[in-house]
Design a protein around this motif. Sequence first.
Motif, PDB file in Angstrom:
ATOM      1  N   ARG A  63       0.864  -1.182   0.000  1.00  0.00           N
ATOM      2  CA  ARG A  63       0.000   0.000   0.000  1.00  0.00           C
ATOM      3  C   ARG A  63       0.897   1.226   0.000  1.00  0.00           C
ATOM      4  N   GLU A  64       0.362   2.391  -0.322  1.00  0.00           N
ATOM      5  CA  GLU A  64       1.188   3.577  -0.529  1.00  0.00           C
ATOM      6  C   GLU A  64       1.969   3.967   0.722  1.00  0.00           C
ATOM      7  N   LEU A  65       1.394   3.774   1.909  1.00  0.00           N
ATOM      8  CA  LEU A  65       2.057   4.173   3.161  1.00  0.00           C
ATOM      9  C   LEU A  65       2.898   3.055   3.774  1.00  0.00           C
ATOM     10  N   ALA A  66       3.039   1.933   3.070  1.00  0.00           N
ATOM     11  CA  ALA A  66       3.889   0.842   3.580  1.00  0.00           C
ATOM     12  C   ALA A  66       5.336   1.175   3.277  1.00  0.00           C
ATOM     13  N   ARG A  67       5.969   1.956   4.150  1.00  0.00           N
ATOM     14  CA  ARG A  67       7.329   2.462   3.958  1.00  0.00           C
ATOM     15  C   ARG A  67       8.053   2.452   5.293  1.00  0.00           C
ATOM     16  N   GLY A  68       9.358   2.453   5.223  1.00  0.00           N
ATOM     17  CA  GLY A  68      10.134   2.580   6.451  1.00  0.00           C
ATOM     18  C   GLY A  68      11.459   1.859   6.374  1.00  0.00           C
ATOM     19  N   ALA A  69      12.107   1.764   7.552  1.00  0.00           N
ATOM     20  CA  ALA A  69      13.407   1.110   7.638  1.00  0.00           C
ATOM     21  C   ALA A  69      13.250  -0.404   7.508  1.00  0.00           C
TER      22      ALA A  69
END
Length: 644
Positions: A630-636
């Motif tokens: 999904r678009e907000l599935a981001r991170g380290a």
Amino acid sequence: MSRALAIASLFVVACGGFVVACAGPAARTGKRVEAPAPTAAITRASTAEPDGVRVLANTRAAAGKSGLVASTPAELRALWRDVGLRGAPPPVDFARHVVIGTNFESGVCQPEIVGARVDAAHVLTLETVEDGGVCILLAVRIARVVAVPRALVGTHFTWRTSEREAYAFEVAPPSATAPPPAVPPASAAIVERGRVALPAPGTIALRALANGRAIWVVNREADDVSVLLADLATAERHVRTRVSWDAKRGRFSTDHDSRGHSVHGGAPLTRLAFERRGDQLIVGDPLVESPRPFAIEARAAAPRLEGAATPYDAIAPVELSAVRDGEFGVVAADLITGLDGIPRLCTLPEGKLRRYLTGCPANAPALADTAHGTRAGIDQREGPFVVRRRGRDVDLVIAIGGGAAGWVVDGPRATAAPKGATRARGALVVGRAVTGDTHGAADGFAPSCIVADAQGAPDENWSFTATDAGTYAFGLTSDRDGVLAIVRASGEVICADDPSALTVELARGEAVRVVVDAFAGFAQRYTLRAERLALPDGGVLQLGRPVSGDTTHAIDQHSEGCSAPAGDHAYRFTVDHQASYRFELVETGWDGGMISVIDASGHQRGCSVNRTSTYVLERGTYTIVVDGNRELARGAYTLRVDRE
């Protein structure tokens, strides 16, 4: 016979006949019984006999009833309706025949019914022959309606419809009502439409009328000649299909025998009037004949093929302008029915531009005298087509090409913006998103990555200068179908159609122009961002050595075959030995991470939202993508690969 053979219907004297209810005529339903085991036939009748079996329908239909019998015209009309068929049935001579009908689930292609047999227990079984060709294995409803001779079945019989199902009937005696007379062919003098050579006795051959339309000429033994149009009407009123001869089956491709009679009870091929002059035939117009069940020529009696089996195959396609008015020619175009509902001949461009076209150009040849009205989508029949030219248009098309397709139009192309200089917006810097709106701007840029017909949109440009040498990604999100281009000082253009990101190598201090354009002429509102791609370990993934990164501000560059709208990182991974490789992705403070494996040809081997995934990989270089579902599935994250 036993009581099990009694008919399951009512004999109501007050209603004046043998009916199910007084509300109106109905087909009589047989009593369902367990299918008897087949025994040797004691008598049979074939579809080739003058008063033999007649196939009225053996075709796809709506859902309907099973195990019906009719012995009067009124009952036949009800049976026709009850088995799921539309329209009126053909006339039947009930002094000689009774009609049986059923509805069942089967495949699209039905075997040919060639006869019926009755055994010592008075069990009727239809005889069929499989065509043996390629057929779609799709479950559909089939209506089977057959007229069987009274002399074959007598006054009571059981119809064995399948291995498990049978119906028992008692048949009313013949009605005193005479059958409707058949309408004889028109006997007017022949208007000559062409002169053709008669093939040798016992053969069938293709010929052509003076206007170029193909016909089949059949010369059987004993001077029995048929002349048939080599095309047949389809469910689309304005489209006909060509008719080929299958010598192996002794049938036409449309399941008609050489006399033009449908083996499945459908409409016959069009017969043409003719006069014989020695070994020549003077061919006239179509004969007007009433629909009625025909005797079907036995396959063993089919004529030999002389020459080509498929009409128009040897004719090279030409432009319509090369076809004389009133004559037939092969045209290399598709038949497109646009949003105005008018079928026209043209070739639409490939690719997504089709989603924005309303059909063929307005000046393309149209199919005359076709009903039309506004529509939501496009219908396409693949060419080539045999057409008859009428002025600048055509009035008849015969399909000889591929299949049909259709799609919904996203919206017609926008009116092109006026030409002028691209509107400059300012400087773009790494890590800082900017927004823009091209409404009211001029069209000053022609993206090389889209076809000319898709250009014409208003555009804006941003300046960008690389602070360090490296790889830079430019991400565009838009409320339209955006196009992004990078223009170097040298004039070199790097362009992407409908991009989520565009990647380019830049030297330190190199200045470029970033142009925001759109597909199909649309103005748009957009967001643009630049990021420098500085991946851990130079973007190289090594066996057994984990890498750590952060996609929080990454640009979405990869979604090959999977829904992966988040920003992503891509690593290069080299395989020296074919083996199973296990990839492990560990997110820090977020979830929805994905791993995609893409080979050197750009083919995605797979994608996975599991923490670990395993792929068998051959030697070569692969792209391993860390993405999000999904678009907000981001991170380290930490990524590692090991050989199993």
